[in-house]
Design an enzyme around this catalytic site. Structure first.
Site, PDB file in Angstrom:
ATOM      1  N   ALA A  32      -2.946 -15.160   6.529  1.00  0.00           N
ATOM      2  CA  ALA A  32      -3.808 -15.913   5.606  1.00  0.00           C
ATOM      3  C   ALA A  32      -3.335 -15.610   4.180  1.00  0.00           C
ATOM      4  O   ALA A  32      -4.111 -15.206   3.306  1.00  0.00           O
ATOM      5  CB  ALA A  32      -5.286 -15.583   5.803  1.00  0.00           C
ATOM      6  N   HIS A  37      -0.607 -11.547  -1.859  1.00  0.00           N
ATOM      7  CA  HIS A  37       0.498 -11.143  -0.975  1.00  0.00           C
ATOM      8  C   HIS A  37       1.837 -11.509  -1.599  1.00  0.00           C
ATOM      9  O   HIS A  37       2.794 -10.743  -1.522  1.00  0.00           O
ATOM     10  CB  HIS A  37       0.384 -11.854   0.383  1.00  0.00           C
ATOM     11  CG  HIS A  37      -0.854 -11.531   1.152  1.00  0.00           C
ATOM     12  ND1 HIS A  37      -1.870 -12.438   1.366  1.00  0.00           N
ATOM     13  CD2 HIS A  37      -1.237 -10.394   1.775  1.00  0.00           C
ATOM     14  CE1 HIS A  37      -2.818 -11.886   2.080  1.00  0.00           C
ATOM     15  NE2 HIS A  37      -2.482 -10.647   2.339  1.00  0.00           N
ATOM     16  N   GLN A  61      -8.332  -2.132  13.857  1.00  0.00           N
ATOM     17  CA  GLN A  61      -8.959  -1.736  12.596  1.00  0.00           C
ATOM     18  C   GLN A  61     -10.257  -2.492  12.311  1.00  0.00           C
ATOM     19  O   GLN A  61     -10.867  -2.295  11.275  1.00  0.00           O
ATOM     20  CB  GLN A  61      -7.976  -1.884  11.432  1.00  0.00           C
ATOM     21  CG  GLN A  61      -7.665  -3.312  11.023  1.00  0.00           C
ATOM     22  CD  GLN A  61      -6.570  -3.353   9.958  1.00  0.00           C
ATOM     23  OE1 GLN A  61      -5.405  -3.133  10.252  1.00  0.00           O
ATOM     24  NE2 GLN A  61      -6.945  -3.629   8.720  1.00  0.00           N
ATOM     25  N   SER A 185      -8.463 -12.494  -1.972  1.00  0.00           N
ATOM     26  CA  SER A 185      -8.669 -11.891  -0.654  1.00  0.00           C
ATOM     27  C   SER A 185      -8.636 -13.004   0.377  1.00  0.00           C
ATOM     28  O   SER A 185      -9.096 -14.121   0.113  1.00  0.00           O
ATOM     29  CB  SER A 185     -10.054 -11.213  -0.610  1.00  0.00           C
ATOM     30  OG  SER A 185     -10.458 -11.007   0.730  1.00  0.00           O
ATOM     31  N   SER A 186      -8.101 -12.690   1.554  1.00  0.00           N
ATOM     32  CA  SER A 186      -8.068 -13.696   2.627  1.00  0.00           C
ATOM     33  C   SER A 186      -9.491 -14.105   3.016  1.00  0.00           C
ATOM     34  O   SER A 186      -9.704 -15.189   3.551  1.00  0.00           O
ATOM     35  CB  SER A 186      -7.339 -13.136   3.841  1.00  0.00           C
ATOM     36  OG  SER A 186      -6.054 -12.715   3.456  1.00  0.00           O
TER      37      SER A 186
HETATM   38  O1  PAF Z   1      -4.453  -4.506   4.119  1.00  0.00           O
HETATM   39  C1  PAF Z   1      -4.223  -5.130   5.171  1.00  0.00           C
HETATM   40  O2  PAF Z   1      -4.031  -6.338   5.175  1.00  0.00           O
HETATM   41  C2  PAF Z   1      -4.189  -4.384   6.487  1.00  0.00           C
HETATM   42  O3  PAF Z   1      -5.115  -3.345   6.498  1.00  0.00           O
HETATM   43  C3  PAF Z   1      -2.788  -3.862   6.857  1.00  0.00           C
HETATM   44  C4  PAF Z   1      -2.298  -2.814   5.860  1.00  0.00           C
HETATM   45  C5  PAF Z   1      -1.809  -5.023   6.901  1.00  0.00           C
HETATM   46  C6  PAF Z   1      -2.811  -3.202   8.229  1.00  0.00           C
HETATM   47  O4  PAF Z   1      -3.214  -4.091   9.223  1.00  0.00           O
END
Ligand code: PAF
Length: 281
Positions: A32, A37, A61, A185-186
């Site tokens: 996304a 990014h 996560q 942010s996504s």
């Molecule tokens: O910040 C993120 O997007 C995620 O926590 C990461 C570092 C890609 C790990 O999945």
């Protein structure tokens, strides 16, 4: 740009690049993709000869099943952006490819993970450490790039790097914001029209608090931010902590921040969307 879905192919390609003397950079993402990014990727391209971007929504996560289910997935658009950003490799594995066996590793992340997002999202940082350590082992990059929006996450990753003995430079990159101040942010795509109108007030309040802090205590500054935002219909502050920028431990007095300027870290529900942001004092 090569799109790679197999870990063995990824490792072989990056090993080849390193053997040819190239500096390898890794930008881990959950897709996304947005301008935040892209700023990490631009920096990686400036500093490295071979840039890998991983796109993987890491289930370990997420401590909330609905958050995992609703996390935006936009692979086609991501690949277009990555191609025009000049990335060498997009690594887009399946969950089975990343986790052929359940990852049962428990990282002793210590004090940096015991506050703020740690207790609020049990298991979150362990999941981040699992996936990032896997990516680091697969790619063996010289440098890895992370955005400062996830300020605490960077401290956790630095700790994981020490625990695992990786020889990888962690590069933290400044937060990218919309013109009105909202941190990119996504999750922003999930904001309703009204949420989106009020969301910039988070950063506005943080900025105002920097002036407020010059003549007030830590506790008063915390209260200023929390009360200001909670008074706005549509916001609910989960926490606002003012912490030492390295240990992540909340401070009581401004001088207690012994590793540099104190940092304010906030999590706010804006409607149903959990937004995070932070500011340096
Ligand atoms: O910040 C993120 O997007 C995620 O926590 C990461 C570092 C890609 C790990 O999945």
């Amino acid at each position: 740009m090569e799109i790679i879905r197999k870990t063995s192919v990824l490792s072989a390609l990056t090993a080849e690049a390193k053997a040819a003397g190239k500096v390898v950079g890794l930008v881990p993402t959950m897709g996304a993709l947005h301008a935040g990014h892209l700023s990490l990727i631009e920096r990686a391209r400036r500093e490295c000869d071979f840039v890998v971007v991983s796109v993987f929504v890491n289930p370990t996560q997420f401590n909330n099943a609905n958050d995992l289910k609703t996390y935006p997935r936009t692979e086609e658009a991501d690949c277009k952006l990555l191609t025009s950003a000049g990335v060498d490799v997009a690594f887009i594995p399946t969950v089975e490819e990343m986790y052929p066996e359940p990852d049962t590793r428990v990282f002793d992340l210590g004090e940096v993970a015991n506050v703020m997002e740690g207790p609020m999202r049990p298991g979150h940082f362990n999941g981040v450490a699992q996936v990032v350590s896997k990516l680091f082992s697969m790619v063996n990059p010289d440098k890895a790039y992370f955005g400062e929006k996830d300020f605490q996450q960077i401290a956790v990753i630095r700790k994981m790097v020490k625990l695992c003995g990786f020889n990888i430079e962690i590069v933290d990159c400044p937060i990218k914001r919309e013109d009105d101040g909202l941190a990119l942010s996504s999750r922003n795509v999930r904001l309703t029209e009204n949420d989106r109108k009020i969301a910039p007030l988070i950063y506005k309040t943080l900025v105002e608090s920097v002036t407020f802090a010059k003549s007030h205590s830590v506790a008063e500054t915390q209260k200023f931010v929390t009360d200001t935002l909670n008074a706005i219909d549509g916001f609910e502050v989960e926490y606002y902590e003012i912490v030492d920028p390295v240990t992540m431990q909340p401070i009581e007095k401004w001088k207690d921040s012994v590793n540099g300027a104190p940092h304010g870290c906030i999590t706010v529900y804006c409607g149903d969307v959990r937004l995070i942001d932070n500011i340096k004092y």
